[in-house]
Design a protein around this motif. Sequence first.
Motif, PDB file in Angstrom:
ATOM      1  N   ARG A  94      43.352  19.982  28.423  1.00 38.91           N
ATOM      2  CA  ARG A  94      43.685  18.695  27.825  1.00 38.91           C
ATOM      3  C   ARG A  94      42.461  18.004  27.233  1.00 38.91           C
ATOM      4  O   ARG A  94      42.557  17.289  26.240  1.00 38.91           O
ATOM      5  CB  ARG A  94      44.346  17.801  28.882  1.00 38.91           C
ATOM      6  N   THR A 168      40.066  10.001  29.764  1.00 41.73           N
ATOM      7  CA  THR A 168      39.646  10.695  28.546  1.00 41.73           C
ATOM      8  C   THR A 168      39.831   9.802  27.327  1.00 41.73           C
ATOM      9  O   THR A 168      39.037   9.847  26.385  1.00 41.73           O
ATOM     10  CB  THR A 168      40.412  12.031  28.396  1.00 41.73           C
ATOM     11  N   ASP A 309      43.097  13.181  41.939  1.00 43.42           N
ATOM     12  CA  ASP A 309      42.622  14.568  42.031  1.00 43.42           C
ATOM     13  C   ASP A 309      42.318  14.985  43.474  1.00 43.42           C
ATOM     14  O   ASP A 309      42.062  16.161  43.741  1.00 43.42           O
ATOM     15  CB  ASP A 309      41.367  14.770  41.168  1.00 43.42           C
TER      16      ASP A 309
HETATM   17  N1  EPU Z   1      48.351   8.441  29.525  1.00 45.17           N
HETATM   18  C1  EPU Z   1      49.241   8.009  28.574  1.00 45.17           C
HETATM   19  N2  EPU Z   1      48.854   8.058  27.264  1.00 45.17           N
HETATM   20  C2  EPU Z   1      47.653   8.529  26.868  1.00 45.17           C
HETATM   21  C3  EPU Z   1      46.735   8.956  27.846  1.00 45.17           C
HETATM   22  C4  EPU Z   1      47.126   8.904  29.172  1.00 45.17           C
HETATM   23  O1  EPU Z   1      50.342   7.607  28.901  1.00 45.17           O
HETATM   24  O2  EPU Z   1      47.402   8.549  25.666  1.00 45.17           O
HETATM   25  C5  EPU Z   1      48.747   8.431  30.944  1.00 45.17           C
HETATM   26  C6  EPU Z   1      48.804   9.827  31.546  1.00 45.17           C
HETATM   27  O3  EPU Z   1      50.021  10.469  31.279  1.00 45.17           O
HETATM   28  C7  EPU Z   1      48.621   9.527  33.019  1.00 45.17           C
HETATM   29  C8  EPU Z   1      47.659   8.342  33.004  1.00 45.17           C
HETATM   30  O4  EPU Z   1      47.745   7.776  31.705  1.00 45.17           O
HETATM   31  O5  EPU Z   1      49.818   9.129  33.608  1.00 45.17           O
HETATM   32  C9  EPU Z   1      46.231   8.696  33.291  1.00 45.17           C
HETATM   33  O6  EPU Z   1      45.817   9.732  32.447  1.00 45.17           O
HETATM   34  P1  EPU Z   1      44.310   9.873  31.960  1.00 45.17           P
HETATM   35  O7  EPU Z   1      44.287   9.845  30.466  1.00 45.17           O
HETATM   36  O8  EPU Z   1      43.426   8.968  32.725  1.00 45.17           O
HETATM   37  O9  EPU Z   1      44.016  11.313  32.407  1.00 45.17           O
HETATM   38  P2  EPU Z   1      43.043  12.252  31.692  1.00 45.17           P
HETATM   39  O10 EPU Z   1      41.906  11.529  31.095  1.00 45.17           O
HETATM   40  O11 EPU Z   1      43.840  13.172  30.850  1.00 45.17           O
HETATM   41  C10 EPU Z   1      41.344  12.669  33.617  1.00 45.17           C
HETATM   42  C11 EPU Z   1      40.955  13.909  34.316  1.00 45.17           C
HETATM   43  C12 EPU Z   1      42.079  14.312  35.264  1.00 45.17           C
HETATM   44  C13 EPU Z   1      42.329  13.168  36.222  1.00 45.17           C
HETATM   45  C14 EPU Z   1      42.651  11.893  35.461  1.00 45.17           C
HETATM   46  C15 EPU Z   1      42.840  10.692  36.341  1.00 45.17           C
HETATM   47  C16 EPU Z   1      39.630  15.008  32.618  1.00 45.17           C
HETATM   48  C17 EPU Z   1      39.479  16.161  31.703  1.00 45.17           C
HETATM   49  N3  EPU Z   1      40.731  14.972  33.350  1.00 45.17           N
HETATM   50  O12 EPU Z   1      42.518  13.040  32.919  1.00 45.17           O
HETATM   51  O13 EPU Z   1      41.628  15.424  35.944  1.00 45.17           O
HETATM   52  O14 EPU Z   1      43.405  13.494  37.063  1.00 45.17           O
HETATM   53  O15 EPU Z   1      41.593  11.618  34.534  1.00 45.17           O
HETATM   54  O16 EPU Z   1      41.710  10.484  37.086  1.00 45.17           O
HETATM   55  O17 EPU Z   1      38.744  14.180  32.717  1.00 45.17           O
HETATM   56  C18 EPU Z   1      41.830  17.403  37.091  1.00 45.17           C
HETATM   57  O18 EPU Z   1      40.597  17.466  37.068  1.00 45.17           O
HETATM   58  O19 EPU Z   1      42.551  18.158  37.803  1.00 45.17           O
HETATM   59  C19 EPU Z   1      42.496  16.422  36.274  1.00 45.17           C
HETATM   60  C20 EPU Z   1      43.781  16.493  35.955  1.00 45.17           C
END
Ligand code: EPU
Length: 421
Positions: A94, A168, A309
Amino acid sequence: MEQKFIIEGGRQLAGEIGIKGAKNAALKIFPVALMTEEPILVKNLPEIEDVARAQEMLAALGHNVKKLSGDACEIQYQSKRCVNLPAELVNKFRASIMFVGPLLATCGEAEFPHPGGCVIGAGTRPIDEFLDGFAKMGAEVAEKENHYRLTAKKLKGADIFFKKITVTGTECLMTTACLADGTTILKNCAMEPEVSALAEFLNSIGAKIDGAGTSTIRITGVKKLGGGEYNIIPDRIEAGTFAILAAAANNGEIVIQNCRPEHLEALWVNFDKIGIDYNLEKNSVVIKPSKKRLAYGIKTHEYPGFATDLQSAYTVLMTQAQGSCLIHETIYDRRLLFTDLLTQMGANIIMSDPHRVVINGPTKLYGRKLVSPDLRAGIALVIAALIAEGKTEIGNIYQIERGYENIVERLRGLGAEITKM
Ligand code: EPU
């Protein structure tokens, strides 16, 4: 043939284990390299599948990633550029979405399919916060059949309020805004240590970012960024996972080295409630066998709250604790589905709804044949297998090796009986 982990449970686990660089910090540095023509030296880089994919992505976009000795690499600019993110890589992780902003800022366009990654959110994990942010910065966003094309002659600074806190998303727009015209103000930002680490690095190569690590970040655009050195912070999720493993095994003293205990405060206050015997040092944590382990519930939350996580590993620990507790997963819809596999191993877990399970403990766990559904559930199954009676076989280990470097050797170092076949 697909490889598996074979684990013989019930061994004494004791000794030292060192923490590698943070996956979720490492992945974000490769896109930044698209924004400078000068080299970036990356240190403490974890050797994991997701990092390999990020390097392949950068190479596909025309950059050179040179492996140096140990855990370092140097990213070098080359003149070749491409604005299409290859689908086969975008589908695998992602964080590939992080490449979109830097491409847009430097080439004026970017094309990509909807990104992949762990299947832990409803349907495909949404990217609306990214798209809305780019649009606010002046980009045209065209979407057709799960494929996106973004164009912008010149991005401009904007006021952006995140409707959902996204790690992210915060990192991506913060990075992109460094090369936009004028000032960008991001509100309701993620405050994870990886966000602050990225901002600190960007500032060291010429960016002007204020407030990273708080909920409001202010970025003043600059004309260009230079080169520099990025030393990746220790992986707080690895450290927390091994601390939970030690508490779940509870049969030897485990020292977790090279970590930043201050990034895991939400875990330590829970350990106090459970009765875990631990010591925090500056860069290490010692977990000792505890006399009692009492059930204590969690509700996952954005940083500095309890990390989603770590939820899966903590859930396994609670199967060994005395009493009942509620695990409330607030961030992702599908991150508790793996508890069905723990039930198959003998745990007493009742799912109230996709966001909530009640665990009644303690229960003995028994070895089973399992398949890892995703990265964090996968490592939780490894923990369950290590404390279970008998042999467990875990398939789909790509989903574990995506995030934990050389996990078999490192767990063996603690006395675990685990092999990869
Ligand atoms: N969300 C939206 N719209 C968006 C972006 C996110 O609705 O445009 C929602 C997601 O669906 C979720 C929430 O917001 O329900 C949080 O998502 P976030 O964008 O914070 O997650 P991420 O940045 O994709 C990172 C880590 C994840 C970790 C989460 C929360 C990275 C590459 N990944 O994900 O790590 O769980 O933050 O802390 O940095 C892992 O390492 O196993 C992992 C999944």
